[in-house]
Design an enzyme around this catalytic site. Structure first.
Site: not given
Lengths: 303, 135
Positions: A109, A111-115, A176, A231
């Site tokens: 999963c 988006a938003p792409g930080g990980k 995530d 989270c």
């Protein structure tokens, strides 16, 4: 706020400090993107701009709290892809999974792409990451983040994570998963009294999380590693989902070895017992880490 | 890229180039690419070039990544000049260079591209992204 979280009074240590922390807005954390820039150089540029940077953890100059920064989106260093604003707990997920260079990774999963971008950074922009995201609208911010940060080892797909094709197995998987987001409940800014709405996980969400953790595990190569994270504080979405995996597959929980403050996963909640291995999972609380509340479990597939 | 910017061809040896219509994408080479070819792929890597008339226009993100290796067609700008470009003004380019793209450097960072026409450079930076930059 106190009433909403009171069911967790027994499991969240120093509960009053926890509640107090929710009444303060979360600081901006910055991750330096080593794909495009040297951390020392970026720190120098930002400090010359008058931005106060406090290094986080013992991991070198990669994560910073920028206490006097209101927004990072208008900095040239953001535009150039040198920095990425990312909750510290979210940064820790990629660090804990620690994908190797030249390996094959699935972000279920993305988006938003930080990980995803952080994993590319850890992998030295080598190997291959499959960035999967079901929702077409989320592909826009995902693509924007990954291209701004110079991620060149990525292929984007659009499958339902729980039905991702089984033909190929992966060395590392980031799961995530969608969650109720309780860890994000915190005062929005100093001047307002608003909080994000209080979520509640329905049976559908719990079912989806279980399907995703099973599919993630089935997609692992023998000897591969998956990180299951949310989270939220809700044990049903965390330890409960991992327990479901342990009941249905020959999975093992691997230790999480980081210096950032965290608590062990639960082995009991509300009269329900979880496997002893669950103590190897990690719970992150805002009054310990000053970031988003987070849960992670590092899961191995025996080789 | 070599002719215009002096970026050596060998730098791209580690990448695969994909094209569709007039757009080109760059993806880092990997032994896994053939293994995942059964997947329905939505996009990959970063968009690198677009054919615009007779020019091959590099994207901002591509040039931000590879532009540090450029040795020519560079324009180093200061705060005032960046503000001028963002405001839509042109900057003089005192160099005998053919019309085409130039790489904009700001405080040692590659910001993106400008377009040189008849000795003047205009911004090719996405206005919605740079308009509010804190310079």
């Amino acid at each position: 706020m106190y009433d909403f979280f009171s069911p967790y009074r027994e499991i969240i240590p120093d509960f009053n400090s926890f509640i107090d922390s929710l009444n303060r807005p979360a600081p901006i954390h910055l991750r330096v993107n080593r794909i495009k820039a040297e951390p020392e150089k970026v720190v120098q540029i930002l400090e010359e701009r008058g931005i106060t940077l406090k290094p986080m953890g013992d991991e070198g100059k990669r994560f910073f709290e920028a206490s006097n920064l209101k927004s990072s989106g208008n900095l040239p260093e953001y535009f150039s892809g040198y920095i990425h604003p990312q909750a510290l707990s979210s940064c820790l997920a990629s660090m804990v999974l620690a994908p190797h260079r030249e390996c094959l990774v699935l972000d279920m999963c993305s988006a938003p792409g930080g990980k995803t971008a952080h994993m590319a950074d850890i992998m030295g922009n080598s190997g291959l990451i499959i960035a999967n995201e079901l929702y077409p609208t989320r592909h826009i911010p995902l693509g924007h983040t990954l291209t701004r940060l110079g991620v060149l080892n990525v292929i984007y797909t659009e499958y339902q994570a729980q039905e991702f094709p089984l033909k190929q197995r992966f060395d590392f998987i980031m799961a995530d998963v969608p969650c109720s987001g309780e860890g994000r409940i915190r005062k929005q800014d100093e001047s307002s009294n608003s909080y994000p709405s209080k979520p509640h996980p329905g049976d559908k969400l719990l079912d989806l999380q279980k399907k995703m953790i099973l599919r993630g595990f089935d997609l692992l190569k023998d000897g591969g590693t998956m990180l299951y994270s949310t989270c939220t504080y809700n044990p049903l979405e965390n330890e409960g989902a991992v327990q479901f995996l342990l009941n249905n597959r020959d999975a093992e929980l691997l230790p999480i070895d980081i210096t950032f403050p965290h608590m062990n996963g639960l082995t009991e909640f509300n009269g329900v017992s979880y496997d002893r291995q669950l103590y190897r999972a990690a719970r992150f609380y805002p009054h310990h880490l000053n970031s988003v509340g987070f849960f992670m479990a590092r899961i191995g597939k025996r080789g | 890229m070599y002719e215009r910017f002096g970026i050596k061809k060998e730098l791209f040896d580690d990448y695969l180039i994909f094209s569709k219509k007039r757009t080109f994408w760059f993806l880092r080479k990997s032994r896994f690419i053939s293994e995942v070819s059964h997947l329905k792929i939505k996009r990959l890597g970063i968009k690198a070039f677009q054919e615009v008339g007779s020019f091959m226009k590099p994207t901002t993100r591509f040039i931000q990544y590879f532009g540090v290796h450029a040795t020519k067609a560079l324009l180093i700008i200061d705060e005032k000049q960046l503000r001028q470009l963002i405001d839509g003004d042109f900057l003089p380019f005192n160099n005998e260079l053919e019309n085409g793209y130039v790489i904009l450097f700001f405080k040692g960072e590659v910001l993106g591209l400008g377009l040189l026409i008849k000795g003047m450079v205009r911004s090719q930076l996405a206005l919605d992204e740079v308009r509010y930059l804190t310079i």
